[in-house]
Scaffold this motif. Structure first.
Motif, mmCIF file in Angstrom:
data_model
loop_
_atom_site.group_PDB
_atom_site.id
_atom_site.type_symbol
_atom_site.label_atom_id
_atom_site.label_comp_id
_atom_site.label_asym_id
_atom_site.label_seq_id
_atom_site.Cartn_x
_atom_site.Cartn_y
_atom_site.Cartn_z
ATOM 1 N N PHE A 66 38.656 35.580 29.740
ATOM 2 C CA PHE A 66 38.916 34.148 29.794
ATOM 3 C C PHE A 66 37.704 33.317 29.453
ATOM 4 N N PHE A 67 36.719 33.963 28.858
ATOM 5 C CA PHE A 67 35.450 33.273 28.754
ATOM 6 C C PHE A 67 34.794 33.572 27.439
ATOM 7 N N GLU B 157 35.383 35.949 40.326
ATOM 8 C CA GLU B 157 34.004 35.643 39.941
ATOM 9 C C GLU B 157 33.061 35.767 41.127
ATOM 10 N N LEU B 158 33.559 35.319 42.268
ATOM 11 C CA LEU B 158 32.758 35.408 43.489
ATOM 12 C C LEU B 158 32.369 36.853 43.768
ATOM 13 N N TRP C 152 35.672 28.165 48.164
ATOM 14 C CA TRP C 152 34.821 28.253 46.981
ATOM 15 C C TRP C 152 35.594 28.854 45.811
ATOM 16 N N VAL D 222 26.282 41.977 33.711
ATOM 17 C CA VAL D 222 27.374 42.545 34.474
ATOM 18 C C VAL D 222 26.996 43.900 35.054
ATOM 19 N N ILE E 281 32.281 39.349 41.518
ATOM 20 C CA ILE E 281 31.506 39.985 40.445
ATOM 21 C C ILE E 281 30.109 39.409 40.345
ATOM 22 N N HIS E 282 30.016 38.069 40.287
ATOM 23 C CA HIS E 282 28.706 37.464 40.077
ATOM 24 C C HIS E 282 28.123 36.833 41.329
ATOM 25 N N PRO F 95 34.697 44.900 35.452
ATOM 26 C CA PRO F 95 34.037 43.592 35.394
ATOM 27 C C PRO F 95 33.598 43.208 33.984
ATOM 28 N N GLY F 96 33.183 44.182 33.207
ATOM 29 C CA GLY F 96 32.746 43.867 31.844
ATOM 30 C C GLY F 96 33.900 43.321 31.018
ATOM 31 N N GLU G 59 35.016 39.802 32.252
ATOM 32 C CA GLU G 59 34.125 38.708 31.862
ATOM 33 C C GLU G 59 34.510 38.163 30.492
ATOM 34 N N ARG H 134 28.795 39.914 45.651
ATOM 35 C CA ARG H 134 28.489 40.899 44.603
ATOM 36 C C ARG H 134 28.391 42.310 45.168
ATOM 37 N N PHE I 32 26.043 29.599 38.487
ATOM 38 C CA PHE I 32 26.479 30.756 39.270
ATOM 39 C C PHE I 32 26.682 31.990 38.406
#
Lengths: 196, 196
Positions: free
Chosen positions: B100-101, B165-166, A157, A106, B168-169, B93-94, B97, B173, A100
């Motif tokens: 936490f990742f 996340e839903l 989700w 981004v 952003i990605h 969003p940048g 991201e 979106r 996903f």
DNA sequence: CACACCAAGTAGACGCCGTTCACATCGGCC
DNA sequence: GGCCGATGTGAACGGCGTCTACTTGGTGTG
């Protein structure tokens, strides 16, 4: 390569090397690395839905479908989808990371496709479809009112996907498996309770 | 660089270029690109908690704190943390991201640090701390029983992070902002209902 | 049968990246 | 006044994604 090492570990050169071929040959089959990644993502999603399907036991053969049983079965299916999603993420974190999240950066530079006949990648992902089906079944069996059904897919989700990330990248990264097991059912049950 | 373009857009060379310095100089201050990314992540998290703090209005000056009001305020704070988290993800969003990742790959190769005095990066992230505080306040004011408080942070964080996340990605979106607004409060309210 | 054609692959280059190493420089401290 | 550590330089190495011109082998058609 994705399976061990995640999205970042997919190298076009290494892929062609394993295929016994020079790097340029890849461009006969994919538009570039991103296109290869998208193809991999599609393949992974199929595996994921297959696993989610086997995670929920098939309906027992008995046809004594009182309305109450149908409702219970719908709820079980919903739980199965959620737990299957989490289970897949835990079993194959590298694959999961790609599904996903792989394709677009981004930035919103996805616009202005090249041709007119370009098929957009906005088709709904198969695992998401499984969730939609489970929720519809809940509505049809009376577990969910039509009003509460609206938008419930996003709530479900969100919780399940977020938990998966929590386990893979977050503070639950190296928690013992039993703890994660228990928390998984807690998250799924709580979110179902909240959505009803 | 991270702000526009996300984690992948952080290039050590480009960073030194903007600093008017040669690439090698970066290694006097960071162990490598990953270390620079981790430092950026920490800086972002501070901004994030600041924004989450301003998102929830400060307690009104009136000191007529009936127990009922304290409970309502605790609930509001919990909602504020969730909505602030989502708001930050949508606004930046940048940055989001990365937070936490960013640091570890998917492989578990983080073990075997070099020195003995190596401080592990397992300290809890500040935004997560804000959530813990809000939940504790809910327990203290009777909104949550001590039993339900246990592990609730994971349920809440899962839902809110997953929703981010839903947006952003994922399939939300390019949904219109009002739809996302409405769904945000739906997710936050449903998860709070589920956790109680 | 011969020929044109096209999909697939090759060789090589370009520019970017992260990383390393030997060497310069400059300020503060004994 | 001389030393030393922090900071920066220049050049190199290998890997990466991507592009371009060139070869090759099979296939369908005149």
């Amino acid at each position: 390569m994705i399976r061990e090492g995640g999205t970042a570990a997919l190298s076009l050169r290494e892929a062609t090397r394993r295929a016994g071929v020079t790097p340029g040959a890849a461009y006969r089959h994919f538009r570039g690395r991103d296109d290869l990644l998208a193809a991999a993502s599609r393949a992974i999603q199929e595996q994921m839905t297959a696993r989610m399907r086997t995670a929920v036991p098939p309906r027992p053969a008995g046809e004594v479908s009182v309305a109450e049983d149908a409702a219970a079965r719908a709820l079980d299916r919903l739980r199965g989808v959620g737990l299957g999603y989490i289970g897949f993420a835990r079993a194959e974190p590298g694959w999961f990371e790609t599904v996903f999240f792989g394709a677009p950066g981004v930035g919103a530079e996805t616009g202005a496709g090249e041709g007119a006949g370009e098929e957009r990648d906005h088709e709904v992902a198969p695992p998401f479809l499984a969730l939609l089906a489970a929720l519809d079944e809940c509505r049809d069996t009376g577990v969910l009112t039509a009003e509460r059904r609206e938008g419930a897919e996003f709530v479900c989700w969100s919780a399940v996907h977020g938990f998966a990330e929590l386990v893979i990248h977050g503070p639950l990264r190296d928690a013992p498996a039993e703890v994660v097991d228990a928390l998984s059912v807690r998250v799924v049950d709580d979110i179902i309770a909240g959505v009803r």
